[in-house]
Design a protein around this motif. Structure first.
Motif, PDB file in Angstrom:
ATOM      1  N   ASP A 167     -83.772 -75.338 -22.212  1.00 54.56           N
ATOM      2  CA  ASP A 167     -84.282 -73.995 -22.466  1.00 54.56           C
ATOM      3  C   ASP A 167     -84.222 -73.380 -21.068  1.00 54.56           C
ATOM      4  O   ASP A 167     -84.357 -72.147 -21.173  1.00 54.56           O
ATOM      5  CB  ASP A 167     -85.604 -73.984 -23.009  1.00 54.56           C
ATOM      6  N   GLY A 168     -84.144 -73.899 -19.943  1.00 54.05           N
ATOM      7  CA  GLY A 168     -83.798 -73.546 -18.726  1.00 54.05           C
ATOM      8  C   GLY A 168     -85.328 -73.321 -17.947  1.00 54.05           C
ATOM      9  O   GLY A 168     -86.398 -73.596 -18.688  1.00 54.05           O
ATOM     10  N   VAL A 169     -85.451 -72.856 -16.891  1.00 58.96           N
ATOM     11  CA  VAL A 169     -86.839 -72.649 -16.104  1.00 58.96           C
ATOM     12  C   VAL A 169     -86.819 -71.354 -15.606  1.00 58.96           C
ATOM     13  O   VAL A 169     -87.489 -71.093 -14.493  1.00 58.96           O
ATOM     14  CB  VAL A 169     -86.612 -73.578 -14.915  1.00 58.96           C
ATOM     15  N   TYR A 170     -86.249 -70.216 -16.523  1.00 59.42           N
ATOM     16  CA  TYR A 170     -86.426 -69.050 -16.106  1.00 59.42           C
ATOM     17  C   TYR A 170     -87.612 -68.741 -15.550  1.00 59.42           C
ATOM     18  O   TYR A 170     -87.886 -67.786 -14.446  1.00 59.42           O
ATOM     19  CB  TYR A 170     -85.836 -68.099 -17.143  1.00 59.42           C
ATOM     20  N   ASP A 171     -88.675 -68.873 -16.360  1.00 55.42           N
ATOM     21  CA  ASP A 171     -90.186 -68.277 -15.956  1.00 55.42           C
ATOM     22  C   ASP A 171     -90.596 -68.972 -14.630  1.00 55.42           C
ATOM     23  O   ASP A 171     -91.598 -68.372 -14.170  1.00 55.42           O
ATOM     24  CB  ASP A 171     -91.181 -68.775 -17.314  1.00 55.42           C
ATOM     25  N   SER A 172     -90.068 -69.844 -14.159  1.00 59.12           N
ATOM     26  CA  SER A 172     -90.593 -70.539 -12.731  1.00 59.12           C
ATOM     27  C   SER A 172     -89.733 -70.299 -11.744  1.00 59.12           C
ATOM     28  O   SER A 172     -90.076 -70.569 -10.551  1.00 59.12           O
ATOM     29  CB  SER A 172     -90.282 -72.123 -13.212  1.00 59.12           C
ATOM     30  N   LEU A 173     -88.547 -69.516 -11.940  1.00 54.29           N
ATOM     31  CA  LEU A 173     -87.756 -68.911 -10.844  1.00 54.29           C
ATOM     32  C   LEU A 173     -88.479 -68.180  -9.778  1.00 54.29           C
ATOM     33  O   LEU A 173     -88.248 -68.491  -8.520  1.00 54.29           O
ATOM     34  CB  LEU A 173     -86.407 -68.282 -11.271  1.00 54.29           C
ATOM     35  N   SER A 174     -89.426 -67.230 -10.293  1.00 56.63           N
ATOM     36  CA  SER A 174     -90.016 -66.458  -9.253  1.00 56.63           C
ATOM     37  C   SER A 174     -91.127 -67.406  -8.272  1.00 56.63           C
ATOM     38  O   SER A 174     -91.430 -66.785  -7.473  1.00 56.63           O
ATOM     39  CB  SER A 174     -90.935 -65.598  -9.641  1.00 56.63           C
ATOM     40  N   GLY A 175     -91.398 -68.454  -8.606  1.00 55.54           N
ATOM     41  CA  GLY A 175     -92.362 -69.476  -7.949  1.00 55.54           C
ATOM     42  C   GLY A 175     -91.330 -70.347  -6.664  1.00 55.54           C
ATOM     43  O   GLY A 175     -91.954 -70.861  -5.909  1.00 55.54           O
ATOM     44  N   ILE A 176     -90.236 -70.276  -7.098  1.00 55.98           N
ATOM     45  CA  ILE A 176     -89.314 -71.050  -5.920  1.00 55.98           C
ATOM     46  C   ILE A 176     -89.117 -70.250  -4.595  1.00 55.98           C
ATOM     47  O   ILE A 176     -88.842 -69.076  -4.297  1.00 55.98           O
ATOM     48  CB  ILE A 176     -87.896 -70.918  -6.454  1.00 55.98           C
ATOM     49  N   THR A 177     -89.652 -70.988  -3.626  1.00 60.06           N
ATOM     50  CA  THR A 177     -89.507 -70.498  -2.161  1.00 60.06           C
ATOM     51  C   THR A 177     -88.679 -71.397  -1.294  1.00 60.06           C
ATOM     52  O   THR A 177     -88.474 -70.651  -0.055  1.00 60.06           O
ATOM     53  CB  THR A 177     -90.947 -70.967  -1.479  1.00 60.06           C
ATOM     54  N   ASN A 178     -87.737 -72.091  -1.832  1.00 61.62           N
ATOM     55  CA  ASN A 178     -86.821 -72.632  -1.081  1.00 61.62           C
ATOM     56  C   ASN A 178     -85.587 -71.411  -0.508  1.00 61.62           C
ATOM     57  O   ASN A 178     -85.470 -70.707  -1.480  1.00 61.62           O
ATOM     58  CB  ASN A 178     -86.194 -73.761  -1.953  1.00 61.62           C
ATOM     59  N   ASP A 179     -85.024 -71.655   0.268  1.00 57.33           N
ATOM     60  CA  ASP A 179     -83.698 -70.776   0.667  1.00 57.33           C
ATOM     61  C   ASP A 179     -82.693 -71.031  -0.444  1.00 57.33           C
ATOM     62  O   ASP A 179     -82.156 -72.087  -0.728  1.00 57.33           O
ATOM     63  CB  ASP A 179     -83.277 -70.995   1.998  1.00 57.33           C
ATOM     64  N   VAL A 180     -82.283 -70.382  -1.215  1.00 63.76           N
ATOM     65  CA  VAL A 180     -81.398 -70.327  -2.294  1.00 63.76           C
ATOM     66  C   VAL A 180     -80.283 -69.164  -2.076  1.00 63.76           C
ATOM     67  O   VAL A 180     -80.466 -68.164  -1.776  1.00 63.76           O
ATOM     68  CB  VAL A 180     -82.148 -69.989  -3.527  1.00 63.76           C
ATOM     69  N   MET A 181     -79.160 -69.489  -2.707  1.00 64.51           N
ATOM     70  CA  MET A 181     -77.881 -68.521  -2.606  1.00 64.51           C
ATOM     71  C   MET A 181     -77.188 -68.882  -3.908  1.00 64.51           C
ATOM     72  O   MET A 181     -76.889 -69.709  -4.301  1.00 64.51           O
ATOM     73  CB  MET A 181     -76.829 -68.878  -1.469  1.00 64.51           C
ATOM     74  N   PHE A 182     -76.837 -67.687  -4.522  1.00 61.06           N
ATOM     75  CA  PHE A 182     -75.963 -67.606  -5.692  1.00 61.06           C
ATOM     76  C   PHE A 182     -74.586 -67.068  -5.427  1.00 61.06           C
ATOM     77  O   PHE A 182     -74.603 -66.247  -4.628  1.00 61.06           O
ATOM     78  CB  PHE A 182     -76.656 -66.782  -6.761  1.00 61.06           C
ATOM     79  N   ILE A 183     -73.638 -67.752  -5.989  1.00 60.79           N
ATOM     80  CA  ILE A 183     -72.303 -67.445  -5.666  1.00 60.79           C
ATOM     81  C   ILE A 183     -71.650 -67.236  -7.335  1.00 60.79           C
ATOM     82  O   ILE A 183     -71.897 -68.042  -8.132  1.00 60.79           O
ATOM     83  CB  ILE A 183     -71.439 -68.237  -5.159  1.00 60.79           C
ATOM     84  N   THR A 184     -71.156 -66.037  -7.311  1.00 68.31           N
ATOM     85  CA  THR A 184     -70.492 -65.682  -8.612  1.00 68.31           C
ATOM     86  C   THR A 184     -69.308 -65.112  -8.611  1.00 68.31           C
ATOM     87  O   THR A 184     -68.957 -64.229  -7.508  1.00 68.31           O
ATOM     88  CB  THR A 184     -71.559 -64.934  -9.402  1.00 68.31           C
ATOM     89  N   GLY A 185     -68.457 -65.119  -9.415  1.00 70.20           N
ATOM     90  CA  GLY A 185     -67.107 -64.350  -9.518  1.00 70.20           C
ATOM     91  C   GLY A 185     -67.161 -63.302 -10.773  1.00 70.20           C
ATOM     92  O   GLY A 185     -67.777 -63.358 -11.740  1.00 70.20           O
ATOM     93  N   THR A 186     -66.649 -62.111 -10.302  1.00 72.63           N
ATOM     94  CA  THR A 186     -66.609 -60.872 -10.922  1.00 72.63           C
ATOM     95  C   THR A 186     -65.984 -61.117 -12.309  1.00 72.63           C
ATOM     96  O   THR A 186     -65.960 -60.513 -13.285  1.00 72.63           O
ATOM     97  CB  THR A 186     -66.144 -59.699 -10.204  1.00 72.63           C
ATOM     98  N   ALA A 187     -64.763 -62.209 -12.262  1.00 68.82           N
ATOM     99  CA  ALA A 187     -64.144 -62.356 -13.336  1.00 68.82           C
ATOM    100  C   ALA A 187     -64.643 -63.710 -14.202  1.00 68.82           C
ATOM    101  O   ALA A 187     -63.763 -64.078 -15.055  1.00 68.82           O
ATOM    102  CB  ALA A 187     -62.573 -62.652 -12.930  1.00 68.82           C
ATOM    103  N   ASP A 188     -65.775 -64.068 -14.041  1.00 69.83           N
ATOM    104  CA  ASP A 188     -66.303 -64.980 -14.622  1.00 69.83           C
ATOM    105  C   ASP A 188     -66.887 -64.528 -16.120  1.00 69.83           C
ATOM    106  O   ASP A 188     -67.681 -63.925 -16.201  1.00 69.83           O
ATOM    107  CB  ASP A 188     -67.337 -65.757 -13.986  1.00 69.83           C
ATOM    108  N   ASP A 189     -66.110 -65.180 -17.046  1.00 67.86           N
ATOM    109  CA  ASP A 189     -66.724 -64.674 -18.587  1.00 67.86           C
ATOM    110  C   ASP A 189     -67.394 -65.812 -19.329  1.00 67.86           C
ATOM    111  O   ASP A 189     -67.600 -65.980 -20.464  1.00 67.86           O
ATOM    112  CB  ASP A 189     -65.306 -64.277 -19.259  1.00 67.86           C
ATOM    113  N   VAL A 190     -67.342 -67.025 -18.402  1.00 68.20           N
ATOM    114  CA  VAL A 190     -68.255 -67.974 -19.023  1.00 68.20           C
ATOM    115  C   VAL A 190     -69.864 -67.913 -18.572  1.00 68.20           C
ATOM    116  O   VAL A 190     -70.697 -68.233 -19.609  1.00 68.20           O
ATOM    117  CB  VAL A 190     -67.685 -69.399 -18.489  1.00 68.20           C
ATOM    118  N   THR A 191     -70.013 -67.804 -17.230  1.00 69.39           N
ATOM    119  CA  THR A 191     -71.447 -67.332 -16.764  1.00 69.39           C
ATOM    120  C   THR A 191     -71.245 -66.039 -16.022  1.00 69.39           C
ATOM    121  O   THR A 191     -71.084 -65.956 -14.888  1.00 69.39           O
ATOM    122  CB  THR A 191     -71.845 -68.666 -16.016  1.00 69.39           C
ATOM    123  N   PRO A 192     -71.366 -65.050 -16.857  1.00 73.34           N
ATOM    124  CA  PRO A 192     -71.047 -63.766 -16.062  1.00 73.34           C
ATOM    125  C   PRO A 192     -71.994 -63.315 -15.026  1.00 73.34           C
ATOM    126  O   PRO A 192     -73.063 -63.841 -14.816  1.00 73.34           O
ATOM    127  CB  PRO A 192     -71.192 -62.833 -17.166  1.00 73.34           C
TER     128      PRO A 192
END
Length: 285
Positions: free
Chosen positions: A211-236
């Protein structure tokens, strides 16, 4: 602290501007010009790197390691249906120039132990945490790709002290979003296909049930980077944008025209931004 948001083109432009600003001295003459050193970089070789094994949570996890012993550790968590040799060799080689890189097979995959029990994302997170400890570390930099980002999210929520910095590439909240309809369809087809290997079948069920941990994301204090591609149609990219917005101070990097699991398509660019992020001191002045 506002979320840092970059694009690949912006990053390249900034680098170009920095070089331009630095070139203010007199031009070098042919006699005094210094030729740049030729790069000694070589992609890693999986065939020439022995597989090692570590006993973790009642199974034997297969792994390979690259880089020098005194460099900082970086754990790579592979995605759905992949084994450790699925990482791009140029990408891993570039990271190994800076870090001690560990790649490994999840249980029931590759050369790790096959089990009779079903898989869950928390179980795979426990395995990653156990591997870190078995290798002699209290924490590591961690890079997760696709399903690997689900494992990494679980670690960030359950054992944040084990993550020095986190990179989530091609991330999603879970596989049951309207935006991830294509991913959900591919997972359902894999379950129906009698030729799907048992390990992949187990990973598929684990992803669909998480189900994921979306409701807990705001509590993360670690340094985090997201990388995504604009042509990604699997995880947009819209999913990564939303997730990054939940974590205060997180980085978001979007590469134009790059599809899912972009490190295989742009290994130099991905390695460059990962190293930039990991090397950045984000402490207040």
């Amino acid at each position: 602290m506002k979320k840092l948001c970059f694009t690949a083109t912006t990053f390249i432009l900034v680098v170009c501007l920095l070089f331009a600003c630095g070139c203010t001295g007199p031009s070098a003459t042919p006699e005094t010009a210094v030729k740049p050193a030729e790069s000694t970089f070589q992609p890693v070789s999986y065939e020439d790197t022995p597989v090692q094994y570590s006993d973790v949570n009642g199974v034997s996890l297969a792994y390979r390691e690259f880089g020098t012993e005194n460099s900082k550790p970086l754990l790579m968590i592979i995605g759905w249906g992949g084994d450790m040799d699925g990482w791009d060799t140029t990408f891993i080689g570039l990271l190994a120039e800076k870090y001690h890189v560990y790649i490994y097979d999840h249980r029931d995959m590759g050369q790790s132990t096959e089990t009779d029990a079903p898989l869950t994302i928390p179980m795979l997170a426990d395995d990653a945490e156990g591997l870190i400890k078995a290798l002699g570390y209290d924490s590591m930099y961690i890079y997760g790709m696709s399903m690997g980002t689900a494992v990494l999210q679980q670690i960030l929520v359950d054992q944040p002290e084990m993550v020095q910095k986190a990179v989530l590439s091609s991330a999603s909240v879970n596989a049951n979003l309207p935006e991830t309809e294509k991913l959900h369809g591919e997972l359902e087809e894999a379950l129906k296909d009698p030729d799907t290997p048992e390990g992949v079948r187990k990973e598929t069920a684990a992803i669909l049930e998480w189900d994921g941990v979306y409701d807990s994301l705001s509590g993360i204090t670690n340094d985090v980077m997201f990388i995504t591609g604009t042509a990604d149609d699997v995880t947009p990219q819209s999913v990564a944008v939303d997730m990054a917005g939940q974590i205060d101070g997180s980085w978001l990097v979007r590469f134009k025209g790059i599809p899912h699991a972009g490190s295989s398509y742009a290994p130099e660019e991905y390695a460059g931004i990962v190293i930039t992020f990991l090397e950045m001191d984000e402490s207040p002045a």
